[in-house]
Design a protein around this motif. Sequence first.
Motif, PDB file in Angstrom:
ATOM      1  N   HIS A 106       0.825  -1.206   0.000  1.00 13.38           N
ATOM      2  CA  HIS A 106       0.000   0.000   0.000  1.00 13.38           C
ATOM      3  C   HIS A 106       0.866   1.266   0.000  1.00 13.38           C
ATOM      4  CE1 HIS A 106      -3.398  -2.626   0.678  1.00 13.38           C
ATOM      5  NE2 HIS A 106      -2.648  -3.250   1.561  1.00 13.38           N
ATOM      6  N   LEU A 107       2.062   1.155  -0.564  1.00 13.36           N
ATOM      7  CA  LEU A 107       2.987   2.285  -0.623  1.00 13.36           C
ATOM      8  C   LEU A 107       2.332   3.532  -1.205  1.00 13.36           C
ATOM      9  CD1 LEU A 107       5.858   3.524  -0.441  1.00 13.36           C
ATOM     10  CD2 LEU A 107       6.296   2.545  -2.707  1.00 13.36           C
ATOM     11  N   SER A 108       1.621   3.375  -2.297  1.00 11.96           N
ATOM     12  CA  SER A 108       0.994   4.517  -2.964  1.00 11.96           C
ATOM     13  C   SER A 108       0.022   5.254  -2.043  1.00 11.96           C
ATOM     14  CB  SER A 108       0.291   4.046  -4.238  1.00 11.96           C
ATOM     15  OG  SER A 108      -0.239   5.142  -4.925  1.00 11.96           O
ATOM     16  N   LEU A 109      -0.750   4.513  -1.275  1.00 10.04           N
ATOM     17  CA  LEU A 109      -1.689   5.127  -0.328  1.00 10.04           C
ATOM     18  C   LEU A 109      -0.939   5.978   0.694  1.00 10.04           C
ATOM     19  CD1 LEU A 109      -4.424   5.509   1.129  1.00 10.04           C
ATOM     20  CD2 LEU A 109      -3.933   3.353   2.319  1.00 10.04           C
ATOM     21  N   PHE A 110       0.142   5.443   1.238  1.00 10.77           N
ATOM     22  CA  PHE A 110       0.876   6.188   2.262  1.00 10.77           C
ATOM     23  C   PHE A 110       1.595   7.392   1.663  1.00 10.77           C
ATOM     24  CE2 PHE A 110       0.018   2.162   4.335  1.00 10.77           C
ATOM     25  CZ  PHE A 110      -0.516   2.622   5.529  1.00 10.77           C
ATOM     26  N   ILE A 111       2.036   7.287   0.427  1.00  9.96           N
ATOM     27  CA  ILE A 111       2.608   8.460  -0.244  1.00  9.96           C
ATOM     28  C   ILE A 111       1.518   9.515  -0.444  1.00  9.96           C
ATOM     29  CG2 ILE A 111       3.559   9.283  -2.445  1.00  9.96           C
ATOM     30  CD1 ILE A 111       5.426   6.839  -2.362  1.00  9.96           C
ATOM     31  N   ASN A 112       0.312   9.090  -0.809  1.00  8.95           N
ATOM     32  CA  ASN A 112      -0.815  10.035  -0.909  1.00  8.95           C
ATOM     33  C   ASN A 112      -1.013  10.769   0.410  1.00  8.95           C
ATOM     34  OD1 ASN A 112      -1.458   9.407  -3.557  1.00  8.95           O
ATOM     35  ND2 ASN A 112      -3.139   8.045  -3.005  1.00  8.95           N
ATOM     36  N   THR A 130       8.942   4.445   5.772  1.00  9.17           N
ATOM     37  CA  THR A 130      10.353   4.196   6.078  1.00  9.17           C
ATOM     38  C   THR A 130      10.553   2.958   6.940  1.00  9.17           C
ATOM     39  OG1 THR A 130      10.330   5.771   7.920  1.00  9.17           O
ATOM     40  CG2 THR A 130      11.064   6.588   5.756  1.00  9.17           C
ATOM     41  N   ASN A 131       9.481   2.372   7.424  1.00  8.43           N
ATOM     42  CA  ASN A 131       9.565   1.100   8.146  1.00  8.43           C
ATOM     43  C   ASN A 131       9.181  -0.083   7.267  1.00  8.43           C
ATOM     44  OD1 ASN A 131      10.230   1.312  11.193  1.00  8.43           O
ATOM     45  ND2 ASN A 131       8.983   3.109  10.743  1.00  8.43           N
ATOM     46  N   MET A 132       8.872   0.171   6.008  1.00  8.67           N
ATOM     47  CA  MET A 132       8.534  -0.914   5.091  1.00  8.67           C
ATOM     48  C   MET A 132       9.792  -1.689   4.745  1.00  8.67           C
ATOM     49  SD  MET A 132       5.834   0.829   2.457  1.00  8.67           S
ATOM     50  CE  MET A 132       4.205   1.310   3.016  1.00  8.67           C
ATOM     51  N   SER A 133       9.582  -2.933   4.349  1.00 10.25           N
ATOM     52  CA  SER A 133      10.706  -3.758   3.918  1.00 10.25           C
ATOM     53  C   SER A 133      10.316  -4.470   2.631  1.00 10.25           C
ATOM     54  CB  SER A 133      11.074  -4.773   5.000  1.00 10.25           C
ATOM     55  OG  SER A 133       9.991  -5.637   5.249  1.00 10.25           O
ATOM     56  N   GLY A 134      11.274  -5.111   2.042  1.00  4.20           N
ATOM     57  CA  GLY A 134      11.023  -5.819   0.796  1.00  4.20           C
ATOM     58  C   GLY A 134      11.635  -5.085  -0.369  1.00  4.20           C
ATOM     59  N   LEU A 170      13.244   5.753  -1.414  1.00  6.83           N
ATOM     60  CA  LEU A 170      12.645   4.877  -2.429  1.00  6.83           C
ATOM     61  C   LEU A 170      13.667   4.110  -3.276  1.00  6.83           C
ATOM     62  CD1 LEU A 170       9.459   6.812  -3.600  1.00  6.83           C
ATOM     63  CD2 LEU A 170       9.629   4.891  -2.007  1.00  6.83           C
ATOM     64  N   PRO A 171      14.788   4.702  -3.680  1.00  7.88           N
ATOM     65  CA  PRO A 171      15.774   3.898  -4.425  1.00  7.88           C
ATOM     66  C   PRO A 171      16.302   2.709  -3.608  1.00  7.88           C
ATOM     67  CG  PRO A 171      16.185   6.217  -4.780  1.00  7.88           C
ATOM     68  CD  PRO A 171      15.149   6.125  -3.695  1.00  7.88           C
ATOM     69  N   ASP A 172      16.471   2.903  -2.304  1.00 10.17           N
ATOM     70  CA  ASP A 172      16.875   1.778  -1.457  1.00 10.17           C
ATOM     71  C   ASP A 172      15.790   0.706  -1.438  1.00 10.17           C
ATOM     72  OD1 ASP A 172      19.248   3.044  -0.837  1.00 10.17           O
ATOM     73  OD2 ASP A 172      18.533   3.808   1.100  1.00 10.17           O
ATOM     74  N   PHE A 173      14.552   1.151  -1.399  1.00 12.47           N
ATOM     75  CA  PHE A 173      13.404   0.243  -1.398  1.00 12.47           C
ATOM     76  C   PHE A 173      13.362  -0.540  -2.714  1.00 12.47           C
ATOM     77  CE2 PHE A 173       8.588   0.197  -0.167  1.00 12.47           C
ATOM     78  CZ  PHE A 173       8.702  -1.113   0.256  1.00 12.47           C
ATOM     79  N   GLU A 174      13.724   0.104  -3.792  1.00 10.97           N
ATOM     80  CA  GLU A 174      13.736  -0.564  -5.098  1.00 10.97           C
ATOM     81  C   GLU A 174      14.828  -1.637  -5.135  1.00 10.97           C
ATOM     82  OE1 GLU A 174      14.962  -1.221  -9.282  1.00 10.97           O
ATOM     83  OE2 GLU A 174      16.039   0.193  -8.005  1.00 10.97           O
ATOM     84  N   ARG A 175      15.931  -1.381  -4.470  1.00  6.83           N
ATOM     85  CA  ARG A 175      17.019  -2.369  -4.418  1.00  6.83           C
ATOM     86  C   ARG A 175      16.714  -3.491  -3.437  1.00  6.83           C
ATOM     87  NH1 ARG A 175      19.913   2.497  -5.127  1.00  6.83           N
ATOM     88  NH2 ARG A 175      20.160   2.827  -2.899  1.00  6.83           N
ATOM     89  N   GLY A 176      15.803  -3.245  -2.521  1.00  7.09           N
ATOM     90  CA  GLY A 176      15.448  -4.235  -1.511  1.00  7.09           C
ATOM     91  C   GLY A 176      16.024  -3.856  -0.169  1.00  7.09           C
ATOM     92  N   ILE A 177      15.156  -3.769   0.828  1.00  2.00           N
ATOM     93  CA  ILE A 177      15.598  -3.410   2.170  1.00  2.00           C
ATOM     94  C   ILE A 177      15.040  -4.403   3.184  1.00  2.00           C
ATOM     95  CG2 ILE A 177      16.022  -0.956   1.808  1.00  2.00           C
ATOM     96  CD1 ILE A 177      13.226  -0.385   2.782  1.00  2.00           C
ATOM     97  N   GLU A 178      15.781  -4.578   4.227  1.00  2.42           N
ATOM     98  CA  GLU A 178      15.371  -5.455   5.328  1.00  2.42           C
ATOM     99  C   GLU A 178      14.512  -4.644   6.296  1.00  2.42           C
ATOM    100  OE1 GLU A 178      16.016  -8.754   5.537  1.00  2.42           O
ATOM    101  OE2 GLU A 178      16.888  -8.510   3.548  1.00  2.42           O
ATOM    102  N   PRO A 179      13.689  -5.313   7.070  1.00  5.38           N
ATOM    103  CA  PRO A 179      12.892  -4.570   8.059  1.00  5.38           C
ATOM    104  C   PRO A 179      13.771  -3.739   8.985  1.00  5.38           C
ATOM    105  CG  PRO A 179      12.180  -6.856   7.933  1.00  5.38           C
ATOM    106  CD  PRO A 179      13.423  -6.728   7.092  1.00  5.38           C
TER     107      PRO A 179
END
Length: 182
Positions: A106-112, A130-134, A170-179
């Motif tokens: 639901h990234l888009s919702l939270f960005i909204n 900023t607490n999302m992972s994956g 967001l670029p880190d999120f695109e590369r994949g981040i751990e919780p």
Amino acid sequence: MKTETSKKISAQIIEQLNSTNVNTSIQAISNLKENGNVNYIPALVELLHTTQHPEVKAQLRVLFSEIKQTEAVPFLIEAIENKKYNNELQPLVSACWENGLDFSMHLSLFINLVIEHELMVAFEAYTVITNMSGKISKEILEKESARLKDAFFQADDQKKELIHDLLHFLPDFERGIEPQAY
């Protein structure tokens, strides 16, 4: 709350939640913390919306922040998306990062929420993000980054900081981040 596949909710518990006696409502909330199921969430959100009792509101906030069942995510998202509950956005969005559930779909919702709402709701949504992972796709990265860049120029200074940080996150999120890695 426990994970239960049963969709049954008790009319008696709903009546206790909506009691004019604050202690009865608080006791019902406490019982749901121990023995409830996620199907009570819509009734609990409605109570958060309608009650005037600060103690009841506080207990509901605690309950939402302690939910650990992934089945709760759609119920919380539905409440956040419902304009009826705009006055309850801050505690509902706050619960999304406090309870540690995965809201990355639901990234888009939270960005909204960061872009469109007042600072307190925006900050809570920022914290959820900023607490999302994956990992997100390059398409999502580009789409959401473009939305944030467009919003940056209309934002006040405080929201500009949040947006700026998200553009770096967001670029880190695109590369994949751990919780909790960011």
